[in-house]
Write a protein that holds these residues in place. Structure first.
Motif, short mmCIF file in Angstrom:
data_model
loop_
_atom_site.label_atom_id
_atom_site.label_comp_id
_atom_site.label_asym_id
_atom_site.label_seq_id
_atom_site.Cartn_x
_atom_site.Cartn_y
_atom_site.Cartn_z
N ALA A 100 17.05 -40.57 164.77
CA ALA A 100 17.90 -40.78 165.81
C ALA A 100 18.08 -39.61 166.76
O ALA A 100 17.86 -39.57 167.99
N ASN A 101 17.98 -38.19 166.22
CA ASN A 101 18.02 -37.16 167.00
C ASN A 101 17.01 -36.99 168.00
O ASN A 101 16.86 -36.90 169.14
N GLY A 102 15.67 -37.52 167.34
CA GLY A 102 14.50 -37.42 168.10
C GLY A 102 14.50 -38.19 169.23
O GLY A 102 13.80 -38.07 170.22
N LEU A 103 15.22 -39.37 168.89
CA LEU A 103 14.77 -40.42 169.98
C LEU A 103 15.74 -40.04 171.12
O LEU A 103 15.37 -40.17 172.14
N VAL A 104 16.93 -39.49 170.73
CA VAL A 104 17.78 -39.24 171.78
C VAL A 104 17.21 -38.06 172.63
O VAL A 104 17.46 -38.10 174.01
N GLY A 163 10.17 -35.54 171.12
CA GLY A 163 11.64 -35.49 170.50
C GLY A 163 11.31 -35.61 168.97
O GLY A 163 12.05 -34.79 168.37
N LEU A 164 10.68 -36.53 168.53
CA LEU A 164 10.25 -36.79 167.14
C LEU A 164 9.56 -35.74 166.48
O LEU A 164 10.02 -35.26 165.56
N ILE A 165 8.61 -35.23 167.08
CA ILE A 165 7.91 -34.09 166.48
C ILE A 165 8.72 -32.63 166.51
O ILE A 165 8.91 -32.21 165.23
N GLY A 199 11.30 -29.33 163.02
CA GLY A 199 12.78 -28.75 162.41
C GLY A 199 12.96 -28.90 161.01
O GLY A 199 13.47 -28.02 160.41
N LEU A 200 12.89 -30.19 160.48
CA LEU A 200 13.46 -30.54 159.24
C LEU A 200 12.49 -29.94 157.99
O LEU A 200 13.05 -29.36 157.23
N TRP A 201 11.14 -29.89 158.56
CA TRP A 201 10.02 -29.65 157.56
C TRP A 201 10.11 -28.26 157.50
O TRP A 201 9.66 -27.82 156.16
N PHE A 202 9.88 -27.43 158.47
CA PHE A 202 9.46 -26.12 158.66
C PHE A 202 10.51 -24.89 158.98
O PHE A 202 10.35 -24.02 158.71
N GLY A 203 11.57 -25.64 159.71
CA GLY A 203 12.42 -24.87 160.45
C GLY A 203 12.11 -24.90 161.83
O GLY A 203 11.15 -24.93 162.41
N PRO A 204 13.38 -24.81 162.58
CA PRO A 204 13.19 -24.87 164.09
C PRO A 204 12.39 -23.86 164.75
O PRO A 204 12.09 -24.16 165.96
N GLU A 205 12.07 -22.61 164.34
CA GLU A 205 11.47 -21.81 164.96
C GLU A 205 9.98 -22.25 165.02
O GLU A 205 9.25 -21.50 166.03
#
Lengths: 120, 288
Positions: free
Chosen positions: B8-12, B247-249, B254-260
């Motif tokens: 949902a975050n990615g789509l938004v 957005g999805l990437i 962010g979920l898998w490796f961290g937002p940085e």
């Protein structure tokens, strides 16, 4: 003309070395560094004709590599060429991937290198 | 369950990214100019929204068209007065020109607005809606909807209006278009101005989500690059597909490796796309 330029550069070098304070010395170092950087871009942008923006990334990579090597105890004069070699090795790999692109696409791909490094 | 939220975050985010990139894609596709000013245009639009809200209490959604038209004027004059002169020169020339113009605009903004991070803080805040386990912040949802509407508006303009058809004609064949009575120089200025309009309006919308500073312009410019290359250059559909993909990437890395790692990975993907599939996900070039 050529001998005059060489003479002027040598004269400037010794003048700064002997007479220059910290500020002049730093300024002169930056002049020389930027001149070398411009020569580096000239190889890909001028001679090869690619609109490349990746030079800044290689510059940064060389800086980091030699700084890290020096802080882990390597003498400065060895760390400098090694930093250059590391940047060159990286550039060779990147070049294999993106040199077949043309025009705008190459420009974007080379800009992407800079952004990748700047944001890491 | 967390994947639903990330999706949902990615789509938004994707909807907003599409609006950020579509103007950039239009200018690149039609004029063959990589507009490095695009990021600064977005930030300028965000500042318009910020000051409109701070001084007059005007909601950023209402100031979006105002910001758009201010940027439209700037874009029209820039293309008409400067960029048109070198538009047929090699890539390096137009790139260096927009790079220099960007330095000017960006530093002028630093001078005028300082480098402080600012944000439009809505009072009262819009709140969130809860769909089962998924939280959807209403401000982001409305930004996504408005951004997609704007993008659709541009698509209809290009499809249905005489202006849009003239722009597409230039994109297909410059000489033929000019023989058919299209004023090429004026239409090029219109194209650039429409790209700037989209940037300004998108910047105005994102002022309620992101902090604003002239230093951030490069981030949005980078996103426009990635969206255009991943989605496919020079089409509205490509910008939407690429925007949602980015957005999805970003949310998945962010979920898998961290937002940085979101930015390095998205740029690595950009290079991979350029190397393997330069036409992007949609795989065709240009507007119909």
């Amino acid at each position: 003309m050529r001998t005059f330029v060489i003479f002027a550069i040598v004269a400037a070098f010794f003048t700064v070395l002997v007479l220059g304070g910290n500020y002049a010395l730093r300024l002169a170092t930056i002049f020389a560094m930027y001149a070398t950087l411009a020569l580096s871009w000239n190889i890909i942008g001028g001679l090869a004709g690619y609109p490349s923006f990746a030079t800044a990334a290689f510059f940064g990579l060389g800086t980091y590599a030699s700084a890290i090597l020096q802080s882990s105890g390597m003498p400065m004069l060895v760390a400098w060429p090694l930093g250059g070699l590391i940047a060159a090795a990286f550039a060779a790999v990147i070049g294999l991937a993106i040199l077949h692109l043309k025009g705008h696409y190459f420009a974007i791909a080379s800009l992407a290198q800079v952004k990748c490094f700047a944001s890491w | 369950m967390i994947y639903l939220q990330v999706l949902a975050n990615g789509l938004v985010l994707g909807g907003l990214y599409a609006a950020i990139a579509v103007g950039f894609s239009l200018v690149w596709g039609v004029l063959n100019v990589i507009n490095l000013l695009h990021g600064s245009f977005i930030i300028l639009g965000a500042y318009v929204a910020f000051f409109a809200y701070a001084l007059f209490g005007l909601h950023p959604f209402l100031s979006a068209p105002i910001a758009g038209f201010i940027l439209f004027g700037i874009g029209y004059s820039l293309q008409g007065a400067v960029i048109n002169r070198v538009i047929r020169a090699p890539v390096l020339m137009t790139l260096t020109l927009t790079f220099g113009l960007d330095l000017l605009l960006n530093n002028a903004m630093l001078l005028a607005f300082k480098a402080d991070y600012r944000k439009v803080v809505l009072d009262p805040p819009l709140g969130s809606i809860f769909l089962g386990p998924i939280v959807l912040p209403l401000d982001r949802i409305s930004v996504m909807i408005l951004a997609l509407l704007m993008t659709y508006g541009l698509y209809r303009l290009l499809r249905d209006s005489k202006l849009g058809r003239a722009i597409i004609a230039i994109r297909m064949d410059r000489e033929a278009a000019s023989l058919m009575g299209v004023d090429v120089m004026r239409m090029q200025a219109m194209t650039f101005a429409m790209g700037a309009f989209m940037a300004g309006a998108a910047g105005s919308l994102l002022s309620i989500i992101y902090p604003i500073s002239p230093l951030n312009s490069i981030i949005f410019l980078g996103k426009a690059f990635v969206v255009c290359v991943i989605g496919g250059l020079g089409s509205v559909g490509g910008a939407i597909v690429g925007g949602i993909a980015l957005g999805l990437i970003e949310s998945l890395t962010g979920l898998w490796f961290g937002p940085e790692y979101a930015v390095p990975i998205s740029f690595a993907l950009l290079v991979a796309f350029l190397a393997v599939r330069p036409t992007g996900l949609l795989g065709r070039r240009g507007y119909e």
